[in-house]
Write an enzyme that holds these catalytic residues in place. Structure first.
Site, PDB file in Angstrom:
ATOM      1  N   ARG A  29       0.829  -1.203   0.000  1.00  0.00           N
ATOM      2  CA  ARG A  29       0.000   0.000   0.000  1.00  0.00           C
ATOM      3  C   ARG A  29       0.866   1.257   0.000  1.00  0.00           C
ATOM      4  NH1 ARG A  29      -4.669  -3.018   2.086  1.00  0.00           N
ATOM      5  NH2 ARG A  29      -6.534  -1.737   1.942  1.00  0.00           N
ATOM      6  N   ARG A  76     -21.436  -2.887   2.585  1.00  0.00           N
ATOM      7  CA  ARG A  76     -20.662  -4.131   2.769  1.00  0.00           C
ATOM      8  C   ARG A  76     -20.870  -4.679   4.184  1.00  0.00           C
ATOM      9  NH1 ARG A  76     -14.215  -4.392   1.856  1.00  0.00           N
ATOM     10  NH2 ARG A  76     -14.191  -2.776   3.460  1.00  0.00           N
ATOM     11  N   ARG A  93     -18.041  -3.809   9.272  1.00  0.00           N
ATOM     12  CA  ARG A  93     -16.694  -3.525   9.757  1.00  0.00           C
ATOM     13  C   ARG A  93     -16.661  -2.128  10.371  1.00  0.00           C
ATOM     14  NH1 ARG A  93     -12.645  -5.147   4.913  1.00  0.00           N
ATOM     15  NH2 ARG A  93     -11.776  -3.137   5.503  1.00  0.00           N
ATOM     16  N   ARG A 116     -10.078   6.794   4.668  1.00  0.00           N
ATOM     17  CA  ARG A 116      -9.293   5.738   4.002  1.00  0.00           C
ATOM     18  C   ARG A 116      -9.060   6.087   2.526  1.00  0.00           C
ATOM     19  NH1 ARG A 116     -13.119   1.014   4.977  1.00  0.00           N
ATOM     20  NH2 ARG A 116     -11.602  -0.292   3.909  1.00  0.00           N
TER      21      ARG A 116
HETATM   22  P1  B4P Z   1     -14.147  -5.749  -1.348  1.00  0.00           P
HETATM   23  O1  B4P Z   1     -13.650  -6.789  -2.283  1.00  0.00           O
HETATM   24  O2  B4P Z   1     -14.646  -6.191  -0.006  1.00  0.00           O
HETATM   25  O3  B4P Z   1     -13.069  -4.553  -1.147  1.00  0.00           O
HETATM   26  P2  B4P Z   1     -11.469  -4.463  -0.882  1.00  0.00           P
HETATM   27  O4  B4P Z   1     -10.900  -3.641  -2.006  1.00  0.00           O
HETATM   28  O5  B4P Z   1     -10.884  -5.824  -0.682  1.00  0.00           O
HETATM   29  O6  B4P Z   1     -11.426  -3.688   0.524  1.00  0.00           O
HETATM   30  P3  B4P Z   1     -10.475  -3.000   1.597  1.00  0.00           P
HETATM   31  O7  B4P Z   1      -9.375  -2.233   0.916  1.00  0.00           O
HETATM   32  O8  B4P Z   1     -11.474  -2.260   2.427  1.00  0.00           O
HETATM   33  O9  B4P Z   1      -9.868  -3.982   2.618  1.00  0.00           O
HETATM   34  P4  B4P Z   1      -8.523  -4.464   3.281  1.00  0.00           P
HETATM   35  O10 B4P Z   1      -8.965  -5.590   4.090  1.00  0.00           O
HETATM   36  O11 B4P Z   1      -7.466  -4.691   2.240  1.00  0.00           O
HETATM   37  O12 B4P Z   1     -15.338  -4.969  -2.112  1.00  0.00           O
HETATM   38  C1  B4P Z   1     -16.090  -3.931  -1.486  1.00  0.00           C
HETATM   39  C2  B4P Z   1     -17.594  -4.153  -1.683  1.00  0.00           C
HETATM   40  O13 B4P Z   1     -17.952  -3.967  -3.058  1.00  0.00           O
HETATM   41  C3  B4P Z   1     -18.054  -5.566  -1.314  1.00  0.00           C
HETATM   42  O14 B4P Z   1     -19.299  -5.507  -0.651  1.00  0.00           O
HETATM   43  C4  B4P Z   1     -18.181  -6.275  -2.684  1.00  0.00           C
HETATM   44  O15 B4P Z   1     -19.106  -7.330  -2.652  1.00  0.00           O
HETATM   45  C5  B4P Z   1     -18.661  -5.102  -3.561  1.00  0.00           C
HETATM   46  N1  B4P Z   1     -18.303  -5.235  -4.995  1.00  0.00           N
HETATM   47  C6  B4P Z   1     -17.051  -5.323  -5.508  1.00  0.00           C
HETATM   48  N2  B4P Z   1     -17.084  -5.390  -6.842  1.00  0.00           N
HETATM   49  C7  B4P Z   1     -18.424  -5.342  -7.199  1.00  0.00           C
HETATM   50  C8  B4P Z   1     -19.133  -5.347  -8.450  1.00  0.00           C
HETATM   51  N3  B4P Z   1     -18.516  -5.432  -9.662  1.00  0.00           N
HETATM   52  N4  B4P Z   1     -20.482  -5.277  -8.424  1.00  0.00           N
HETATM   53  C9  B4P Z   1     -21.149  -5.179  -7.255  1.00  0.00           C
HETATM   54  N5  B4P Z   1     -20.535  -5.160  -6.038  1.00  0.00           N
HETATM   55  C10 B4P Z   1     -19.186  -5.231  -6.008  1.00  0.00           C
HETATM   56  O16 B4P Z   1      -7.928  -3.295   4.249  1.00  0.00           O
HETATM   57  C11 B4P Z   1      -8.470  -2.942   5.515  1.00  0.00           C
HETATM   58  C12 B4P Z   1      -7.467  -2.190   6.414  1.00  0.00           C
HETATM   59  O17 B4P Z   1      -6.358  -3.070   6.788  1.00  0.00           O
HETATM   60  C13 B4P Z   1      -6.728  -0.963   5.841  1.00  0.00           C
HETATM   61  O18 B4P Z   1      -7.535   0.198   5.887  1.00  0.00           O
HETATM   62  C14 B4P Z   1      -5.497  -0.864   6.785  1.00  0.00           C
HETATM   63  O19 B4P Z   1      -5.819  -0.304   8.031  1.00  0.00           O
HETATM   64  C15 B4P Z   1      -5.137  -2.325   7.005  1.00  0.00           C
HETATM   65  N6  B4P Z   1      -4.114  -2.792   6.029  1.00  0.00           N
HETATM   66  C16 B4P Z   1      -4.281  -3.830   5.147  1.00  0.00           C
HETATM   67  N7  B4P Z   1      -3.179  -3.991   4.395  1.00  0.00           N
HETATM   68  C17 B4P Z   1      -2.273  -3.035   4.808  1.00  0.00           C
HETATM   69  C18 B4P Z   1      -0.951  -2.660   4.387  1.00  0.00           C
HETATM   70  N8  B4P Z   1      -0.334  -3.285   3.386  1.00  0.00           N
HETATM   71  N9  B4P Z   1      -0.336  -1.622   5.036  1.00  0.00           N
HETATM   72  C19 B4P Z   1      -0.930  -0.984   6.040  1.00  0.00           C
HETATM   73  N10 B4P Z   1      -2.185  -1.258   6.485  1.00  0.00           N
HETATM   74  C20 B4P Z   1      -2.860  -2.271   5.866  1.00  0.00           C
END
Ligand code: B4P
Length: 211
Positions: free
Chosen positions: A88, A122, A152, A163
């Site tokens: 990230r 979500r 969440r 974010r």
């Molecule tokens: P998701 O698939 O759930 O989204 P994401 O991009 O994986 O999410 P996020 O970035 O929040 O999470 P992460 O756990 O990595 O999709 C979102 C929604 O949209 C869902 O409901 C899905 O069903 C819907 N959707 C998607 N595509 C669709 C479509 N085509 N049609 C209809 N619906 C659709 O990060 C969480 C936290 O962890 C960060 O904020 C940070 O605090 C920490 N973190 C994680 N990695 C880190 C790192 N490398 N460095 C520092 N902190 C980190």
């Protein structure tokens, strides 16, 4: 083949990972899921990261790197690996380069208005992390494991905006970082899941043919 999934929070990185896992048999490392698990299990790491995650801040690099290294050590003889949510920051990408060779970077592209809408609806299983959308499913029990389906703490509107701002500032520079390495492909995920999966299949099949 090693793939990095880049994209704003809620762009659909987890959603797209699931498609690749189910259809291509790849394995998955989601730093977000691993960090949430550490909080759920009340580990020392979980205590350290909880306040950052609830506030929508990135977790300090050294903590995420230790999670990533542990997860990588547990992966053996895999066909392909998806890095979902890591890196990230440029500094994290440089650390990742020391550990594995990245073949392809898919940047999931979705306008902010669509992200705000998707993230506020979500819901996730508190037990197995399965993701649901309130628009499609209002069950309070997970269809996979029966766990409780919850919102969440970082999916409330004020934290979502924070974010997204952090993404613009800290993560977006990775687009040019990987573009300069000729590894970047943009994937539009603003339409239906069928449209996204069809484009994704095209990208992956072409990349696998090269191997
Ligand atoms: P998701 O698939 O759930 O989204 P994401 O991009 O994986 O999410 P996020 O970035 O929040 O999470 P992460 O756990 O990595 O999709 C979102 C929604 O949209 C869902 O409901 C899905 O069903 C819907 N959707 C998607 N595509 C669709 C479509 N085509 N049609 C209809 N619906 C659709 O990060 C969480 C936290 O962890 C960060 O904020 C940070 O605090 C920490 N973190 C994680 N990695 C880190 C790192 N490398 N460095 C520092 N902190 C980190």
């Amino acid at each position: 083949m090693n793939i990095v999934l880049l994209g704003a929070p809620g762009s659909g990185k987890g959603f797209i990972s699931n498609y690749i896992i189910d259809n291509y048999g790849f394995e998955h490392i989601s730093t977000g899921n691993l960090l949430r698990e550490s909080i759920k299990n009340k580990t020392k790491l979980g205590e350290k990261v909880q306040s950052y995650m609830t506030a929508g801040e990135l977790v300090p690099d050294e903590l995420v790197l230790s999670v990533l290294k542990d997860a990588l050590n547990n992966k053996k003889n895999y066909k392909g690996l998806i890095f979902d949510g890591y890196p990230r920051k440029i500094a994290q990408a440089e650390e990742l380069e020391k550990l594995v060779n990245i073949d392809l970077v898919i940047c999931v592209d979705v306008p902010q208005a669509v992200i705000l809408d998707r993230l506020s609806s979500r819901r996730v299983c508190s037990s197995c992390s399965e993701v649901y959308s309130l628009k499609l499913n209002k069950d309070t029990k997970c269809l996979k494991c029966g766990g409780e389906v919850i919102q969440r703490s970082d999916d409330v509107p004020s934290v979502i905006q924070h974010r997204l701002d952090k993404y613009e500032e800290q993560t977006k520079p990775l687009i040019d970082f990987y573009r300069n390495q000729n590894k970047l492909i943009m994937l539009d995920n603003s339409g239906s899941s069928e449209q996204t999966f069809s484009a994704l299949k095209g990208i992956l099949d072409k990349e696998l043919e090269k191997k």
